[in-house]
Design an enzyme around this catalytic site. Structure first.
Site, PDB file in Angstrom:
ATOM      1  N   SER A 102     -12.404 -53.928 -30.911  1.00 53.17           N
ATOM      2  CA  SER A 102     -13.190 -53.900 -29.673  1.00 53.17           C
ATOM      3  C   SER A 102     -14.550 -54.583 -29.787  1.00 53.17           C
ATOM      4  CB  SER A 102     -13.319 -52.456 -29.211  1.00 53.17           C
ATOM      5  OG  SER A 102     -12.019 -51.954 -29.031  1.00 53.17           O
ATOM      6  N   ARG A 131     -19.271 -62.505 -31.836  1.00 57.35           N
ATOM      7  CA  ARG A 131     -20.461 -61.820 -32.373  1.00 57.35           C
ATOM      8  C   ARG A 131     -20.143 -60.335 -32.481  1.00 57.35           C
ATOM      9  NH1 ARG A 131     -22.087 -63.738 -27.289  1.00 57.35           N
ATOM     10  NH2 ARG A 131     -21.332 -62.292 -25.708  1.00 57.35           N
ATOM     11  N   ASP A 187     -10.190 -52.990 -26.489  1.00 52.78           N
ATOM     12  CA  ASP A 187      -9.908 -51.650 -25.944  1.00 52.78           C
ATOM     13  C   ASP A 187      -9.788 -51.645 -24.417  1.00 52.78           C
ATOM     14  OD1 ASP A 187     -12.629 -52.154 -25.688  1.00 52.78           O
ATOM     15  OD2 ASP A 187     -13.307 -50.265 -26.581  1.00 52.78           O
TER      16      ASP A 187
HETATM   17  C1  BGC Z   1     -17.617 -54.859 -27.117  1.00 48.03           C
HETATM   18  C2  BGC Z   1     -16.360 -54.890 -26.297  1.00 48.03           C
HETATM   19  C3  BGC Z   1     -15.791 -53.505 -26.148  1.00 48.03           C
HETATM   20  C4  BGC Z   1     -16.849 -52.534 -25.643  1.00 48.03           C
HETATM   21  C5  BGC Z   1     -16.336 -51.114 -25.524  1.00 48.03           C
HETATM   22  C6  BGC Z   1     -18.581 -53.820 -26.573  1.00 48.03           C
HETATM   23  O1  BGC Z   1     -19.683 -53.722 -27.424  1.00 48.03           O
HETATM   24  O2  BGC Z   1     -18.234 -56.115 -27.129  1.00 48.03           O
HETATM   25  O3  BGC Z   1     -15.405 -55.733 -26.887  1.00 48.03           O
HETATM   26  O4  BGC Z   1     -14.729 -53.551 -25.239  1.00 48.03           O
HETATM   27  O5  BGC Z   1     -17.953 -52.554 -26.514  1.00 48.03           O
HETATM   28  O6  BGC Z   1     -15.851 -50.649 -26.729  1.00 48.03           O
END
Ligand code: BGC
Length: 526
Positions: free
Chosen positions: A206, A221, A259
């Site tokens: 995620s 990143r 996610d």
């Molecule tokens: C991430 C996402 C993720 C979200 C919730 C963010 O910091 O960049 O990819 O879906 O957090 O987990």
């Protein structure tokens, strides 16, 4: 969001030696009416009891803020943290424009990542799949058995990630994931005769990853405070495969998903009204299903225009670097500038569970510095960055007692600080301001997708998960109120629905969908 361990020494009643001034005041408070002091526990949302030691002392000798001064402070913070409907609509317009830009070309601030998840599940996907979910706070390993007809069973274990693990060499992090997976396979799948076959695995990773196909993802990143070296810019699926091979884990990584995409797909599997998946947890983000013809940046792949593909928006990055649209306070700017990723994830830093407690703490520290609260008390414990978890804001808001005994417990037990009722009322009101701003900004993000996709008239369900959404009192209602404030009564057509386990079950469903496409010779691109 983390849980509070309320089982501290002596049920939190004993006074730590460094608080000698407080110890002295304990004896003074003995002369107060019995009803205004005492020790005990209050139940918390996590099911644990939070110890409190209550010494109400409005009229004691150490200076405390009066009701009136607390009311003045509150007015100031109200004006800083309140979002008017008009301001929200301006944010939605800018947001929508940004989402469109992200679909046009690579390298935009909100990357609008094509996920190579083609369309909705049919609901008839079946089979057993492993899912590994590397989130912001925990690592989860799940065995998901899809029974078809929208039914599934799930067995899972969860590991808490330490702050050190979030900074160590990237390879070590993936090795840890592989080892956890191996332990799970050895304990739960030992009796299965796999006949040499590898178990299919969906990897929910995620963080923003650019994808060329579903079993690949180059990390753009790190977010949520992760900083493991030598992962940004690399294919995390390949890195994880190397760790799996190193530790002889008999699985095959079939798909790499976010996610939010998992939540979107898992929710659709059981609820066809779902159009958007959102996570409000340690981080925040959304995914939705887009018509391929509306994604100009993948035109070169020659996919059919009328096909559909899920888009992982990575909306946490909205307004990063330029900071033109979001109402940042000086506390938000402080958090941003002292984070490991200054200027990035601007939207997420105002909303997600990783930061709300810290925003609250910075306000408290400012009030300590200007002498408004805790004069004469030793405040060093609360002055340490990130010691005040967002879970505490939830607990303060949910405090059922008239004297706000949960708030008493939090401040005495965790920070060795005494509070007056006026101060506690202020703290609770401040938590509400910060939590409400987060929910209303979240509504702006949802509204931008709704408006872009034209979902308002017909309405739709928004599958939502994450600790903030599921555990913060009133968060969903505040999001709904926000949607109403943006769209008027039609805002009621948009309903958020708690979608549990999306990142595990969704990963399994997507792995199943991918295997079906492979079997039909459609892999990798359509
Ligand atoms: C991430 C996402 C993720 C979200 C919730 C963010 O910091 O960049 O990819 O879906 O957090 O987990």
């Amino acid at each position: 969001m983390t849980t509070i361990d309320g089982s501290g020494p002596g049920s939190g009643v004993s006074t730590p030696p460094f608080l000698s001034s407080i110890s002295r005041r304990t004896s003074i408070s003995l002369s107060l009416p019995a009803s205004r002091r005492g020790s005990g526990t209050v139940p918390t949302m996590t099911g644990k009891d939070l110890p409190f030691h209550h010494r109400t002392h409005e009229d004691e000798e150490l200076p405390h803020a009066t009701k009136k001064t607390m009311a003045d402070h509150l007015r100031k913070y109200e004006s800083l943290f309140t979002l008017t409907p008009q301001r929200m609509r301006m944010i939605v317009d800018a947001f929508e424009e940004t989402l469109d830009k992200g679909l046009q070309k690579e390298g935009e601030v909100v990357p609008m990542i094509p996920t190579f998840v083609f369309g909705w599940p049919r609901g008839s996907e079946t089979g057993s799949y492993l899912a590994l979910d590397l989130g912001g706070t925990n690592l989860r390993v799940c065995l998901v058995t899809l029974a078809g007809g929208g039914k599934f069973e799930i067995t899972q274990t969860k590991y808490r990630l330490s702050e050190e693990q979030k900074q160590e060499e990237g390879e070590l992090l993936f090795d840890f994931c592989a080892k956890c997976l191996k332990t799970f396979v050895d304990s739960y799948l030992a009796d299965f005769d796999l006949q040499g076959a590898a178990i299919p695995l969906g990897f929910t990773f995620s963080y923003p990853c650019e994808q060329e196909r579903i079993d690949h993802g180059r990390l753009i990143r790190w977010t949520k405070g992760f900083g493991n070296p030598n992962v940004e810019g690399y294919d995390v699926a390949a890195m994880f495969r190397a760790s799996l091979a190193k530790h002889n884990v008999p699985v095959e990584l079939v798909s790499l998903i976010n996610d939010t995409t998992g939540t979107l797909i898992a929710s659709q599997y059981v609820n066809p009204r779902t159009r958007i998946g959102v996570i409000f947890g340690t981080g925040c983000n959304a995914a939705y299903m887009e018509r391929i013809g509306n994604i100009p940046k993948i035109k070169h792949l020659g996919l059919p225009d009328d096909g559909e593909m899920a888009i992982n928006c990575e909306w946490g990055a909205f307004d990063s670097f330029t900071h033109e649209h979001l109402p940042r306070t000086k506390y938000d700017i402080d958090i941003d500038q002292t984070s490991n990723k200054p200027d990035e994830q601007a939207f997420e830093k105002l909303i997600s569970g990783r930061y709300l407690g810290e925003i609250f703490r910075l306000v408290i520290c400012e009030m300590i510095d200007d002498g408004s609260i805790f004069l004469g008390q030793n405040t060093y414990k609360i002055e340490k960055p990130y010691v005040l978890e967002t879970a505490f804001l939830s607990l303060m808001e949910a405090d059922p007692t008239e004297e706000l005994l949960t708030v008493v417990g939090i401040f005495t037990h965790f920070y060795g600080l005494e509070t007056t009722l006026a101060e506690r009322q202020f703290f609770r009101a401040l938590a509400k301001l910060i939590g409400t701003r987060a929910a209303r900004l979240s509504a702006c993000g949802i509204a931008a997708i709704v408006s872009k996709m034209g979902y308002l008239e017909q309405g739709c369900d928004v599958a939502a998960d994450g600790s903030l959404y599921s555990k913060y009192p009133g968060f969903p209602d505040r999001v709904h109120q926000g949607l109403f404030d943006i769209f008027g009564p039609k805002g009621n057509n948009i309903r958020t629905v708690h979608a549990e386990d999306g990142s595990g079950v969704g990963s399994a469903i997507i792995a199943a969908m991918t295997n079906e496409r492979r079997a039909a010779g459609l892999f990798p691109h359509c």
